[in-house]
Design an enzyme around this catalytic site. Structure first.
Site, PDB file in Angstrom:
ATOM      1  CB  SER A   1      -0.848  -0.008   1.274  1.00  0.00           C
ATOM      2  OG  SER A   1      -1.387   1.279   1.535  1.00  0.00           O
TER       3      SER A   1
ATOM      4  CE1 TYR B   1      -4.035  -2.436   5.316  1.00  0.00           C
ATOM      5  CE2 TYR B   1      -3.383  -0.206   4.704  1.00  0.00           C
ATOM      6  CZ  TYR B   1      -3.782  -1.476   4.343  1.00  0.00           C
ATOM      7  OH  TYR B   1      -3.911  -1.800   3.015  1.00  0.00           O
TER       8      TYR B   1
HETATM    9  N1  LIG Z   1      -8.949  -1.161  -0.879  1.00  0.00           N
HETATM   10  C1  LIG Z   1      -7.941  -0.353  -0.643  1.00  0.00           C
HETATM   11  O1  LIG Z   1      -8.115   0.872  -0.511  1.00  0.00           O
HETATM   12  C2  LIG Z   1      -6.526  -0.909  -0.597  1.00  0.00           C
HETATM   13  C3  LIG Z   1      -5.460  -0.015  -0.812  1.00  0.00           C
HETATM   14  C4  LIG Z   1      -4.152  -0.506  -0.766  1.00  0.00           C
HETATM   15  C5  LIG Z   1      -3.921  -1.835  -0.487  1.00  0.00           C
HETATM   16  N2  LIG Z   1      -4.981  -2.685  -0.263  1.00  0.00           N
HETATM   17  C6  LIG Z   1      -4.665  -4.084   0.036  1.00  0.00           C
HETATM   18  O2  LIG Z   1      -5.263  -4.918  -0.937  1.00  0.00           O
HETATM   19  C7  LIG Z   1      -5.519  -6.199  -0.391  1.00  0.00           C
HETATM   20  C8  LIG Z   1      -6.946  -6.629  -0.723  1.00  0.00           C
HETATM   21  O3  LIG Z   1      -7.854  -5.703  -0.174  1.00  0.00           O
HETATM   22  P1  LIG Z   1      -9.267  -5.355  -0.848  1.00  0.00           P
HETATM   23  O4  LIG Z   1      -9.364  -3.873  -0.901  1.00  0.00           O
HETATM   24  O5  LIG Z   1      -9.494  -6.128  -2.086  1.00  0.00           O
HETATM   25  O6  LIG Z   1     -10.249  -5.816   0.342  1.00  0.00           O
HETATM   26  P2  LIG Z   1     -11.392  -6.950   0.436  1.00  0.00           P
HETATM   27  O7  LIG Z   1     -12.360  -6.783  -0.700  1.00  0.00           O
HETATM   28  O8  LIG Z   1     -11.890  -6.848   1.839  1.00  0.00           O
HETATM   29  O9  LIG Z   1     -10.622  -8.322   0.202  1.00  0.00           O
HETATM   30  C9  LIG Z   1      -9.809  -8.926   1.185  1.00  0.00           C
HETATM   31  C10 LIG Z   1      -9.560 -10.376   0.795  1.00  0.00           C
HETATM   32  O10 LIG Z   1      -8.652 -10.924   1.763  1.00  0.00           O
HETATM   33  C11 LIG Z   1      -9.177 -12.174   2.192  1.00  0.00           C
HETATM   34  N3  LIG Z   1      -8.749 -12.444   3.570  1.00  0.00           N
HETATM   35  C12 LIG Z   1      -8.862 -11.685   4.669  1.00  0.00           C
HETATM   36  N4  LIG Z   1      -8.327 -12.295   5.738  1.00  0.00           N
HETATM   37  C13 LIG Z   1      -7.846 -13.495   5.294  1.00  0.00           C
HETATM   38  C14 LIG Z   1      -7.171 -14.587   5.912  1.00  0.00           C
HETATM   39  N5  LIG Z   1      -6.880 -14.619   7.234  1.00  0.00           N
HETATM   40  N6  LIG Z   1      -6.816 -15.653   5.137  1.00  0.00           N
HETATM   41  C15 LIG Z   1      -7.111 -15.667   3.822  1.00  0.00           C
HETATM   42  N7  LIG Z   1      -7.754 -14.670   3.175  1.00  0.00           N
HETATM   43  C16 LIG Z   1      -8.116 -13.600   3.918  1.00  0.00           C
HETATM   44  C17 LIG Z   1     -10.684 -12.068   2.051  1.00  0.00           C
HETATM   45  O11 LIG Z   1     -11.180 -13.379   1.805  1.00  0.00           O
HETATM   46  P3  LIG Z   1     -12.275 -14.158   2.690  1.00  0.00           P
HETATM   47  O12 LIG Z   1     -12.922 -13.162   3.633  1.00  0.00           O
HETATM   48  O13 LIG Z   1     -13.228 -14.710   1.671  1.00  0.00           O
HETATM   49  O14 LIG Z   1     -11.470 -15.200   3.359  1.00  0.00           O
HETATM   50  C18 LIG Z   1     -10.820 -11.212   0.798  1.00  0.00           C
HETATM   51  O15 LIG Z   1     -10.835 -12.020  -0.367  1.00  0.00           O
HETATM   52  C19 LIG Z   1      -5.211  -6.105   1.108  1.00  0.00           C
HETATM   53  O16 LIG Z   1      -3.911  -6.628   1.355  1.00  0.00           O
HETATM   54  C20 LIG Z   1      -5.217  -4.595   1.361  1.00  0.00           C
HETATM   55  O17 LIG Z   1      -4.385  -4.251   2.449  1.00  0.00           O
HETATM   56  C21 LIG Z   1      -6.265  -2.250  -0.318  1.00  0.00           C
END
Ligand SMILES: NC(=O)c1ccc[n+]([C@@H]2O[C@H](COP(=O)([O-])OP(=O)(O)OC[C@H]3O[C@@H](n4cnc5c(N)ncnc54)[C@H](OP(=O)(O)O)[C@@H]3O)[C@@H](O)[C@H]2O)c1
Length: 269
Positions: free
Chosen positions: A131, A144
């Protein structure tokens, strides 16, 4: 040419799902994962059950892909979550451990399970979803930000170690992305009245920005670019805002960056 095998953690929604779809479209055979395993509905990739906080679960998912294909060419470590905007002291040590257990140790577990096989094949790519908070920490997101700094540091060390074995590591650093990320925030477990107002103001500001943010396809495209590059870079920003923040961090005086972060969040100076 043999199809390349990709494993994408956290592919039930958001960035992971968009990435798994984009890689499948580009010709990879893709295994996505979710703690809930395969859900109903049509997907362009297979789903496996995986909880990155469990070593047994990690071993089982990796073994299953190896049983089916004998190799993993690309590992995308995407699974992660955030704590809702709150002061650092509003999260207990247990909560700090929980976010590191998924966002950082999850990557360590996956890496330890997959690297021996990539080493044996003399090739492989690991792409970690970091991030912009991994190079530009934000107030009220201390834990975070700390996990994403850990991801960036681990990725850089690993890339140094593994390149002579044909394995490259990259970290993708998006800014805000429109996903269910904020809906899945863990609430701070030790809230204090002292921070009530600022907590709700920052929360409101984050929601506003996420509403107008890039979609997860922008990150998926960057993952594909990094995975396909003959000479991948260590760090890729994803999206216009992330690119601008990286330039700011690299070239602007520290005082200006500090003031800019506070101004953007509408914090008192
Ligand atoms: N959205 C943003 O603004 C943003 C910005 C920068 C970076 N990111 C990063 O991008 C990544 C994905 O985030 P997203 O925005 O796509 O959020 P999201 O829609 O909430 O997706 C998170 C994913 O992680 C999985 N997950 C969570 N805990 C887990 C665990 N213990 N074991 C296995 N899977 C797990 C969830 O799967 P299940 O619940 O189905 O297991 C879900 O598929 C994260 O690393 C986040 O830090 C996000």
């Amino acid at each position: 040419m043999e199809t390349r095998i990709a494993l994408v953690t956290g592919a039930s929604s958001g960035i992971g799902e968009a990435t798994a779809e984009r890689l499948a479209q580009a010709g990879y055979t893709v295994y996505g994962t979710s703690r809930r395993g395969a859900q109903g509905g049509q997907r362009t990739f297979e789903m496996l059950p995986l909880d990155v906080t469990s070593e047994e679960s990690v071993e089982a998912a990796v073994s299953e892909v190896l049983r089916l294909h004998g190799r993993i060419d690309l590992l995308v470590n995407n699974a992660g979550f955030g704590v809702a905007p709150a002061a650092a002291e509003e999260s207990s040590i247990d909560q700090a451990r929980a976010i590191f257990d998924t966002n950082f140790f999850g990557i360590v577990r996956m890496t330890r399970a997959v690297v021996p096989h990539m080493r044996r094949h003399g090739s492989g790519r690991i792409i970690n979803i970091g991030s912009v908070l991994g190079f530009l920490p934000m107030p009220y997101m201390a834990l975070y930000s700390a996990t994403k700094h850990a991801v960036a540091g681990y990725s850089e060390s690993l890339d140094h170690e593994l390149r002579t074995k044909g394995i490259r590591v990259s970290v993708i650093e998006p800014a805000y992305v429109k996903t269910a990320f904020d809906a899945n925030f863990m609430a701070p477990d030790a809230p204090l009245d002292e921070y009530r107002e600022v907590r709700s103001a920052v929360d409101k500001r984050v929601k506003e920005v996420v509403e107008n943010a890039d979609g997860p396809e922008v990150v998926a495209e960057t993952v594909l670019r990094a995975a396909s590059a003959a000479r991948p870079k260590l760090r890729y920003t994803a999206g216009g805002l992330a690119g601008r923040l990286q330039l700011l961090r690299r070239f602007a005086p520290a005082g200006l960056v500090d003031a800019g972060v506070r101004k953007d969040l509408r914090l008192a100076t």
